[in-house]
Design an enzyme around this catalytic site. Structure first.
Site, mmCIF file in Angstrom:
data_model
loop_
_atom_site.group_PDB
_atom_site.id
_atom_site.type_symbol
_atom_site.label_atom_id
_atom_site.label_comp_id
_atom_site.label_asym_id
_atom_site.label_seq_id
_atom_site.Cartn_x
_atom_site.Cartn_y
_atom_site.Cartn_z
ATOM 1 N N ASN A 52 0.871 -1.167 0.000
ATOM 2 C CA ASN A 52 0.000 0.000 0.000
ATOM 3 C C ASN A 52 0.912 1.222 0.000
ATOM 4 O O ASN A 52 1.445 1.609 1.027
ATOM 5 C CB ASN A 52 -0.906 -0.031 1.236
ATOM 6 C CG ASN A 52 -2.005 1.020 1.199
ATOM 7 O OD1 ASN A 52 -1.946 1.963 0.424
ATOM 8 N ND2 ASN A 52 -3.003 0.855 2.040
ATOM 9 N N ARG B 213 -2.550 -2.007 -3.670
ATOM 10 C CA ARG B 213 -3.729 -1.144 -3.630
ATOM 11 C C ARG B 213 -3.600 -0.119 -4.745
ATOM 12 O O ARG B 213 -2.657 0.677 -4.777
ATOM 13 C CB ARG B 213 -3.821 -0.419 -2.285
ATOM 14 C CG ARG B 213 -5.005 0.551 -2.226
ATOM 15 C CD ARG B 213 -4.860 1.533 -1.085
ATOM 16 N NE ARG B 213 -5.929 2.520 -1.089
ATOM 17 C CZ ARG B 213 -5.841 3.731 -0.531
ATOM 18 N NH1 ARG B 213 -4.721 4.095 0.070
ATOM 19 N NH2 ARG B 213 -6.854 4.561 -0.577
ATOM 20 N N HIS C 30 -11.930 4.376 -1.265
ATOM 21 C CA HIS C 30 -11.739 3.700 0.032
ATOM 22 C C HIS C 30 -12.446 2.355 0.088
ATOM 23 O O HIS C 30 -12.800 1.862 1.158
ATOM 24 C CB HIS C 30 -12.201 4.589 1.200
ATOM 25 C CG HIS C 30 -11.403 5.842 1.370
ATOM 26 N ND1 HIS C 30 -11.994 7.085 1.491
ATOM 27 C CD2 HIS C 30 -10.067 6.043 1.411
ATOM 28 C CE1 HIS C 30 -11.050 8.005 1.613
ATOM 29 N NE2 HIS C 30 -9.865 7.391 1.561
ATOM 30 N N LEU D 18 -12.340 7.967 8.176
ATOM 31 C CA LEU D 18 -11.889 9.322 8.472
ATOM 32 C C LEU D 18 -10.393 9.318 8.723
ATOM 33 O O LEU D 18 -9.914 8.868 9.767
ATOM 34 C CB LEU D 18 -12.628 9.877 9.702
ATOM 35 C CG LEU D 18 -14.160 9.824 9.654
ATOM 36 C CD1 LEU D 18 -14.747 10.359 10.943
ATOM 37 C CD2 LEU D 18 -14.684 10.599 8.451
ATOM 38 N N GLY E 291 -7.370 11.240 4.027
ATOM 39 C CA GLY E 291 -8.455 11.116 3.068
ATOM 40 C C GLY E 291 -9.686 10.647 3.821
ATOM 41 O O GLY E 291 -9.577 9.826 4.734
ATOM 42 N N ARG F 176 -7.578 18.169 1.218
ATOM 43 C CA ARG F 176 -8.507 18.243 0.091
ATOM 44 C C ARG F 176 -9.784 18.956 0.505
ATOM 45 O O ARG F 176 -10.261 18.799 1.628
ATOM 46 C CB ARG F 176 -8.825 16.839 -0.421
ATOM 47 C CG ARG F 176 -7.757 16.263 -1.322
ATOM 48 C CD ARG F 176 -8.013 14.805 -1.623
ATOM 49 N NE ARG F 176 -7.327 13.922 -0.688
ATOM 50 C CZ ARG F 176 -7.470 12.613 -0.647
ATOM 51 N NH1 ARG F 176 -8.319 12.010 -1.468
ATOM 52 N NH2 ARG F 176 -6.801 11.893 0.224
ATOM 53 N N GLU G 99 -6.721 -2.662 5.156
ATOM 54 C CA GLU G 99 -6.721 -2.730 3.695
ATOM 55 C C GLU G 99 -5.746 -3.795 3.188
ATOM 56 O O GLU G 99 -6.015 -4.474 2.190
ATOM 57 C CB GLU G 99 -6.358 -1.365 3.120
ATOM 58 C CG GLU G 99 -7.408 -0.299 3.382
ATOM 59 C CD GLU G 99 -6.918 1.102 3.087
ATOM 60 O OE1 GLU G 99 -7.703 1.906 2.574
ATOM 61 O OE2 GLU G 99 -5.748 1.398 3.386
#
Length: 402
Positions: free
Chosen positions: A9, A98, A186, A217, A220, A249, A387
């Site tokens: 990742n 990922r 996500h 949260l 990103g 962002r 992930e």
């Protein structure tokens, strides 16, 4: 199938990795993990952390002496050398990555070759903060170990179950036919957390309730509405800048504002892109930092305003997704802020009291899994995401099917 699967990742200056047994399992939750680690500060102040997931103490020879200037390819080379030199580990059977954006073409994990890599590179403009860094290790590994199978696991794939209406923008039809739709992001995180929630509820013999919102949260940030474990709507869309306010962002804006910045303020499209992706969000509003930890520790009113706006946007979007679901049974917090920022969870839960949310403050302060009070009509949960586990499981499944 014996050996190991390496899950990667990759970020702009970081490389998270995990090593899992390649033995097939029916569920990702059952996959044995050997090691987890993290290269950070790559290219400037490189360092590495390694965690064994058993009582076994790792021999860090060849991995711990990291030069400050180590880059992503150097980190991968050292990692592969260390794994291959470790007698307690089997051979690497495959590497899973990922990849944030799969576009319209890739809706499930795939093996990677030159043609698919080129197709994924064409999506860089849709995820400029993520796509280049996700693809760089693929190219590096193709050079370092060309015989090693590589697989891409996409954040967008989980949202492919959304109904057409949830994916469609109110633009001329030709754009949808060109792939201009709401993709959502996500997805690997939402996939894992949804499964983990089901296990929590089964273990506690609690009522599942099929209407769930997961709040991922972190730097990103996004929300996903799930019905019976399937994504039906999300706050992110065509790109990963839409939706919630994030670390740097902006999240969703009036499109007319973007036009104003270009046409009236004279900003170039490149300058607007830089501002929306790297200079906005918590950092832009506070003028202090995009890191929630620093803002929570700050006494500056600008920091408090940034946190309040972050929470306000989350609560508004929860209302929108609850409407799409026709009600809500569970709200789950995950990722760095969701897992560790108790004040943010408390503020969001307070904003959701109209949905029946009632927080157990002691459980929340302790970052317990179940943070709902006994009289809460809404399930409230804190579930750490994983992930890398989903990457490894999908990679192993695809490898076994070849």
């Amino acid at each position: 199938m014996s050996g190991e699967i390496l899950a990667i990742n990759s970020g702009s200056s970081s490389l998270k990795f995990a090593l899992f047994s390649a033995a097939p399992t029916a569920s990702p939750m059952a996959m044995p993990v050997r090691y987890r680690g993290h290269f950070s500060g790559l290219g400037n102040h490189a360092r590495v952390e390694l965690q064994a997931t058993t009582s076994e103490q790792p021999d860090l020879t060849g991995l711990d002496d990291v030069p400050a200037s180590l880059d992503h390819e150097g980190a991968l080379s050292r990692l592969l050398d260390w794994i291959e030199a470790n007698p307690s580990l089997g051979d690497i059977q495959a590497v899973g990555h990922r990849i944030v954006h799969g576009g319209a073409q890739f809706r499930e994990p795939v093996g990677l070759d030159a043609e698919r890599l080129k197709a994924l590179e064409s999506l860089v403009d849709l995820a400029p903060l993520h796509q280049p860094h996700g693809l760089a290790p693929v190219r590096a590994l193709a050079s370092l170990r060309p015989e090693l199978p590589q697989f891409a696991c996409f954040d967008t794939a989980f949202h492919a179950t959304q109904p057409s209406l949830a994916q469609t923008f109110p633009l001329p039809r030709r754009y949808r036919e060109q792939g201009v739709i709401r993709y959502g992001f996500h997805g690997l995180s939402f996939d894992y957390v949804s499964r983990a929630l089901a296990e929590q509820l089964q273990h506690r013999q609690a009522r599942l309730g099929g209407r769930v919102i997961i709040a991922h949260l972190g730097n990103g940030a996004s929300l996903c509405a799930l019905k019976d474990g399937r994504s039906i709507a999300a706050t992110t869309g065509f790109t990963a800048v839409e939706g919630l306010m994030m670390g740097t962002r902006s999240g969703s804006l009036d499109p007319g504002l973007v036009l104003h910045l270009i046409l009236q303020e004279g900003m170039t499209p490149e300058a607007v892109q830089r501002m929306l992706y790297k200079e906005s969000g918590l950092l832009g509003v506070s003028g202090i930092s995009g890191d929630m930890r620093e803002l929570l520790e700050s006494g500056a009113p600008e920091a408090a305003e940034a946190i309040d706006l972050f929470v306000y946007r989350i609560v508004r979007e929860i209302g929108s997704l609850a409407a799409a679901l026709g009600g809500l049974d569970h709200l789950v917090f995950t990722a760095g802020i969701g897992e560790l920022a108790a004040p943010v969870r408390a503020a969001v839960a307070k904003g959701c009291d109209w949905l029946g949310a009632s927080l157990d403050m002691s459980a929340n302060d302790a970052h317990a899994a179940n943070i709902a009070s006994a009289d809460s009509r809404l399930g409230l949960w804190v579930i750490p995401t994983d992930e890398e586990r989903m990457i490894a499981w999908y990679t192993g499944t695809e490898l076994a099917n070849q």
